[in-house]
Scaffold this motif. Sequence first.
Motif, PDB file in Angstrom:
ATOM      1  N   GLN A  90       1.853   3.927  -4.499  1.00  0.00           N
ATOM      2  CA  GLN A  90       1.175   5.128  -5.004  1.00  0.00           C
ATOM      3  C   GLN A  90       1.644   6.405  -4.314  1.00  0.00           C
ATOM      4  O   GLN A  90       1.326   7.500  -4.752  1.00  0.00           O
ATOM      5  CB  GLN A  90      -0.346   4.979  -4.873  1.00  0.00           C
ATOM      6  CG  GLN A  90      -0.905   5.121  -3.462  1.00  0.00           C
ATOM      7  CD  GLN A  90      -0.709   3.865  -2.613  1.00  0.00           C
ATOM      8  OE1 GLN A  90      -0.241   2.847  -3.094  1.00  0.00           O
ATOM      9  NE2 GLN A  90      -1.083   3.942  -1.348  1.00  0.00           N
ATOM     10  N   ALA A  91       2.403   6.248  -3.220  1.00  0.00           N
ATOM     11  CA  ALA A  91       2.912   7.432  -2.517  1.00  0.00           C
ATOM     12  C   ALA A  91       4.349   7.759  -2.914  1.00  0.00           C
ATOM     13  O   ALA A  91       4.927   8.719  -2.407  1.00  0.00           O
ATOM     14  CB  ALA A  91       2.831   7.206  -1.001  1.00  0.00           C
ATOM     15  N   ASN A 131      -0.969  10.153  -1.479  1.00  0.00           N
ATOM     16  CA  ASN A 131      -1.073   9.254  -2.636  1.00  0.00           C
ATOM     17  C   ASN A 131      -0.973  10.069  -3.917  1.00  0.00           C
ATOM     18  O   ASN A 131      -1.974  10.437  -4.527  1.00  0.00           O
ATOM     19  CB  ASN A 131      -2.393   8.479  -2.590  1.00  0.00           C
ATOM     20  CG  ASN A 131      -2.469   7.619  -1.352  1.00  0.00           C
ATOM     21  OD1 ASN A 131      -1.470   7.036  -0.922  1.00  0.00           O
ATOM     22  ND2 ASN A 131      -3.634   7.554  -0.745  1.00  0.00           N
ATOM     23  N   GLN A 187      -8.621  -3.442  -4.168  1.00  0.00           N
ATOM     24  CA  GLN A 187      -7.159  -3.418  -4.184  1.00  0.00           C
ATOM     25  C   GLN A 187      -6.632  -4.702  -4.810  1.00  0.00           C
ATOM     26  O   GLN A 187      -7.339  -5.704  -4.884  1.00  0.00           O
ATOM     27  CB  GLN A 187      -6.589  -3.208  -2.791  1.00  0.00           C
ATOM     28  CG  GLN A 187      -7.058  -4.219  -1.768  1.00  0.00           C
ATOM     29  CD  GLN A 187      -6.321  -4.045  -0.452  1.00  0.00           C
ATOM     30  OE1 GLN A 187      -5.130  -3.782  -0.420  1.00  0.00           O
ATOM     31  NE2 GLN A 187      -7.035  -4.205   0.649  1.00  0.00           N
ATOM     32  N   LEU A 199      -1.670  -2.607  -3.847  1.00  0.00           N
ATOM     33  CA  LEU A 199      -2.022  -1.207  -4.081  1.00  0.00           C
ATOM     34  C   LEU A 199      -3.522  -1.028  -4.216  1.00  0.00           C
ATOM     35  O   LEU A 199      -4.238  -1.945  -4.619  1.00  0.00           O
ATOM     36  CB  LEU A 199      -1.292  -0.662  -5.309  1.00  0.00           C
ATOM     37  CG  LEU A 199      -1.171  -1.511  -6.565  1.00  0.00           C
ATOM     38  CD1 LEU A 199      -2.360  -1.320  -7.473  1.00  0.00           C
ATOM     39  CD2 LEU A 199       0.094  -1.123  -7.297  1.00  0.00           C
ATOM     40  N   GLN A 212       0.818  -1.229   0.000  1.00  0.00           N
ATOM     41  CA  GLN A 212       0.000   0.000   0.000  1.00  0.00           C
ATOM     42  C   GLN A 212       0.844   1.269   0.000  1.00  0.00           C
ATOM     43  O   GLN A 212       0.453   2.268   0.594  1.00  0.00           O
ATOM     44  CB  GLN A 212      -0.928   0.004   1.236  1.00  0.00           C
ATOM     45  CG  GLN A 212      -1.810  -1.197   1.355  1.00  0.00           C
ATOM     46  CD  GLN A 212      -2.944  -1.200   0.350  1.00  0.00           C
ATOM     47  OE1 GLN A 212      -3.233  -0.182  -0.290  1.00  0.00           O
ATOM     48  NE2 GLN A 212      -3.574  -2.333   0.159  1.00  0.00           N
ATOM     49  N   THR A 213       1.971   1.241  -0.667  1.00  0.00           N
ATOM     50  CA  THR A 213       2.874   2.389  -0.600  1.00  0.00           C
ATOM     51  C   THR A 213       3.326   2.878  -1.973  1.00  0.00           C
ATOM     52  O   THR A 213       3.749   4.020  -2.108  1.00  0.00           O
ATOM     53  CB  THR A 213       4.119   2.024   0.247  1.00  0.00           C
ATOM     54  OG1 THR A 213       3.678   1.522   1.512  1.00  0.00           O
ATOM     55  CG2 THR A 213       4.982   3.226   0.508  1.00  0.00           C
ATOM     56  N   THR A 252      -3.544  14.433   0.416  1.00  0.00           N
ATOM     57  CA  THR A 252      -3.210  13.022   0.240  1.00  0.00           C
ATOM     58  C   THR A 252      -1.733  12.820  -0.063  1.00  0.00           C
ATOM     59  O   THR A 252      -1.145  13.562  -0.853  1.00  0.00           O
ATOM     60  CB  THR A 252      -4.069  12.402  -0.888  1.00  0.00           C
ATOM     61  OG1 THR A 252      -3.743  11.005  -0.945  1.00  0.00           O
ATOM     62  CG2 THR A 252      -3.776  13.033  -2.243  1.00  0.00           C
ATOM     63  N   LEU A 271      -8.952   5.088   0.398  1.00  0.00           N
ATOM     64  CA  LEU A 271      -8.279   6.325  -0.029  1.00  0.00           C
ATOM     65  C   LEU A 271      -8.836   7.453   0.832  1.00  0.00           C
ATOM     66  O   LEU A 271      -9.612   8.265   0.377  1.00  0.00           O
ATOM     67  CB  LEU A 271      -8.533   6.583  -1.513  1.00  0.00           C
ATOM     68  CG  LEU A 271      -8.056   5.490  -2.468  1.00  0.00           C
ATOM     69  CD1 LEU A 271      -8.618   5.695  -3.866  1.00  0.00           C
ATOM     70  CD2 LEU A 271      -6.539   5.443  -2.522  1.00  0.00           C
ATOM     71  N   LEU A 316      -1.628   7.696  -7.902  1.00  0.00           N
ATOM     72  CA  LEU A 316      -2.664   6.663  -7.918  1.00  0.00           C
ATOM     73  C   LEU A 316      -2.781   6.061  -9.309  1.00  0.00           C
ATOM     74  O   LEU A 316      -2.569   6.726 -10.321  1.00  0.00           O
ATOM     75  CB  LEU A 316      -4.001   7.275  -7.490  1.00  0.00           C
ATOM     76  CG  LEU A 316      -4.091   7.551  -5.983  1.00  0.00           C
ATOM     77  CD1 LEU A 316      -5.199   8.535  -5.683  1.00  0.00           C
ATOM     78  CD2 LEU A 316      -4.284   6.250  -5.224  1.00  0.00           C
TER      79      LEU A 316
END
Lengths: 216, 407
Positions: free
Chosen positions: A106-107, A162, A208, A129, A103-104, A160, A153, A165
């Motif tokens: 996109q950042a 993110n 996801q 993701l 989950q990272t 954000t 999100l 994305l």
Amino acid sequence: MTAVMDARTGEGAAQGHGAIRPDLRLVAEMVTPGSRVLDVGCGDGALLHHLVHERQVDGRGIELSMDGVRQCVSQGLSVIQGDAEADLADYPDDSFDFVVLSQTLQAMRDPRRVLLELVRIGRHAVVSLPNFGYWRVRMSLLWGGRMPVTKRLGYAWWETPNIHLCTIRDFLDLCADVGVRIDRTVILGRHDRPTRAHPALNNLIGEQGIFLLSRK
Amino acid sequence: MTASLPVRPGGGAIDTATLPGHRVELGRDTPMRLDCGVELGPFTVAYSTYGTLNAQRSNAVLVCHALTGDHYVAEQHPVTGKPGWWELMVGPGRPVDTDRFFVICANVLGGCMGTTGPAERDPATGRPYGLSFPVITIGDMVRAQALLLDHLGIGQLFCVIGGSMGGMQVLEWAASYPERVFAAIPIATAARHSAQNIAFHEVGRQAIMADPDWAAGNYLEKGLRPHRGLAVARMAAHITYLSEPALHRKFGRNLQNRQTVTYGFDADFQVESYLRHQGISFVERFDANSYLYITRAMDYFDLAAEHGGILANAFRHRGGPPPVRFCLVSFSSDWLFPTAESRAIVHALNAVAANVSFVEVETDKGHDAFLLDEPELHQVLRGFIEGCAEHRGLGRSDGREGPEGRR
């Protein structure tokens, strides 16, 4: 880097032994027991702790937030404070059996380069993701006319982290472009349940995606 | 208080033979070859131990002291009467738990609390070594400690831990004797002494050598002590151990026992009075020539240079990662050994895929933070040591909550 939606939802906060967020459990299931694992952006160490204690891996972590690092090291996990985007370059090729990025992606400032680093450092990479192509996200944008704020999100557009994305289809395209092979795919729908629908629908019904990757 | 430092002219000679603790003579049969090429031996190492060595000899922890430290890590200091310098870290229920571990701390080579150094008598001449003492290095200090462990019958240390110059020794241990170290904790340290740090040391050394009572290093024979020079060296160094915010928080521009400045050079400001006190009390327990030698050892430390200029090579073990688990700690306000120095070590360790943890502790207490009550430091090290103990088969300290829970 902390798994970025956790700050809002409170998910992933230190949990008891064994109890672990469903998507993290599915990530963990892609990791071979007893292997060498690097968890990039390990947050408070929930996944790393699970991997070390339930799957007996030789686990390491990188985490950007000091709070996260302190929590990890205090519970005996091997974690360094660092910026994954800069620090991954230090590691030699094939240092790990698995490199996990939960989950990272996109950042990251440069997700493409990070993706390549993951499969360089690790013989396998596990990437999860959030899917911007998820139908609820699409509906939110289509009918609401505003940037979607969902459970996964959980930030307004102006705050954000993110910044990159993508949809599942975008991610598959990127993997194909840079020569990353997808060895396994798990798509999670609502309530973090794996879907069994036709793969053609993944980009629509998946909230996801979790991917097991390797170099071609 | 007057303008110049009120130091006692002849005080401060320490009769090391009467100090508490253990002493052992090493290098009698085979002298130890120093980095400078001199063969040293026999020489004495003074050390303290706490706790009990287990039957497997697997629970030994070596504590490495800093520049002006000594082996009285967890007991009252015999000269100053103050508590041990690291009683917050080492003791029953502390992160380095003397109920579980056998803790050793040795006065470094070149020191002045019982280990052979410039203030001790040269057995060859019967006179104090003074400047005839060979220049020693961090590597020499560590080799002397390794000989001590041989003497104690300890093959592998469970852990070696130290801050500042102690951290340099920890790094040297991990690089030179990786198979003798299970876990390494270098705190607030660097793999090489920076130009700025060498510069500060040079100021200190020049202060000592500018004192006429230094007598070209022969002050002991002449019944003199370069107390003024040594006190000034300590004052300058002490500033580098603190931080501007901490000094400001502690003293600000507050005046010392007066309402207004005196238009003179008395210690008008509290910070001056504090520094003078630091300098004056230091000379009672430390030898000026030792200060020259030990600062020099730090200046010469450059772990990468010893390994072809590539720090990662210092830790590479048979072409792969070292068998040592590392935990590095730095402090956000430490400008003497800033976080970037620790990070450089972490990068080198990553490059050999070493098992490493790294935490920067947020504090305004500067370099000295490693000696102080920093709950985060203690919490992190407790967790790291606990995890390592489990891997080493030393079990967990279950049912014990640590000092807070016990008192």
